[in-house]
Write an enzyme that holds these catalytic residues in place. Structure first.
Site, PDB file in Angstrom:
ATOM      1  N   TYR A   4       1.553  -1.045  -0.030  1.00 13.68           N
ATOM      2  CA  TYR A   4      -0.331   0.375   0.089  1.00 13.68           C
ATOM      3  C   TYR A   4       0.522   1.113   0.320  1.00 13.68           C
ATOM      4  O   TYR A   4       0.525   2.566  -0.049  1.00 13.68           O
ATOM      5  CB  TYR A   4      -1.158  -0.080   1.417  1.00 13.68           C
ATOM      6  CG  TYR A   4      -2.248  -0.701   0.937  1.00 13.68           C
ATOM      7  CD1 TYR A   4      -3.028  -1.017   0.312  1.00 13.68           C
ATOM      8  CD2 TYR A   4      -2.000  -1.803   1.848  1.00 13.68           C
ATOM      9  CE1 TYR A   4      -3.610  -2.522   0.059  1.00 13.68           C
ATOM     10  CE2 TYR A   4      -2.866  -3.580   1.829  1.00 13.68           C
ATOM     11  CZ  TYR A   4      -3.949  -3.459   1.259  1.00 13.68           C
ATOM     12  OH  TYR A   4      -4.448  -4.543   0.835  1.00 13.68           O
TER      13      TYR A   4
ATOM     14  N   HIS B 185      -7.619   2.319  -6.058  1.00 11.72           N
ATOM     15  CA  HIS B 185      -7.171   2.068  -5.174  1.00 11.72           C
ATOM     16  C   HIS B 185      -5.953   1.854  -5.000  1.00 11.72           C
ATOM     17  O   HIS B 185      -4.723   2.336  -5.771  1.00 11.72           O
ATOM     18  CB  HIS B 185      -7.432  -0.036  -5.470  1.00 11.72           C
ATOM     19  CG  HIS B 185      -8.581  -0.646  -5.507  1.00 11.72           C
ATOM     20  ND1 HIS B 185      -9.170  -0.689  -4.214  1.00 11.72           N
ATOM     21  CD2 HIS B 185      -9.983  -0.066  -6.148  1.00 11.72           C
ATOM     22  CE1 HIS B 185     -10.529  -1.016  -4.456  1.00 11.72           C
ATOM     23  NE2 HIS B 185     -11.278  -0.497  -5.423  1.00 11.72           N
TER      24      HIS B 185
END
Length: 139
Positions: A21, A96
């Site tokens: 991430y 995302h």
């Protein structure tokens, strides 16, 4: 133009979780988004919750012209959020941080996608920036 940036479950700990991430915090991403929105004369609001019902409530409240949504894991199974998105009239972009198509099979499906203009994934915090550019340029 008013843009809502809505983040779901676990996005609040972005920057301190798995490397996939990235290292940029949600506050850092939001600061970059605010600077871009300000430079284009747009108003921007940020909302994050780990609670599905709060996300649905915020969507139902409305009051925005464009929506950037990263529902986190809710993307893959929350029909409640999908139903709320189906009532949103604003142009919506799903984002995302990671490339969900290169991940586990269950992460490759979005139950939200049919209610969005498109999805930007895999560019870390820049996924949000690209989504905001799209919404601000959309006519």
């Amino acid at each position: 133009m008013k843009i809502l940036v809505l983040n779901g479950v676990n996005i609040n700990i972005t920057g301190s979780r798995e490397d996939i991430y990235g290292t940029e915090s949600l506050d850092d991403i939001n600061a970059r988004l605010k600077a871009l929105a300000d430079s284009k004369g747009a108003e921007i609001e940020f909302f994050q919750s780990n609670i599905e019902g709060e996300i649905v409530n915020r969507l139902q409240k409305g009051g925005f012209d464009g929506l950037i949504i990263n529902a986190g894991a809710y993307t893959h199974y929350s029909y409640a959020i999908a139903d709320a998105l189906s009532c949103v009239k604003a142009k919506t972009v799903e984002v995302h941080l990671s490339n969900i198509l290169a991940r586990e099979e269950f992460r490759q499906k979005s139950v939200l996608a049919k209610h969005t203009a498109g999805c930007i994934a895999g560019f870390g915090g820049d996924s949000y920036m690209l989504a905001l550019e799209f919404l601000l340029c959309e006519r």
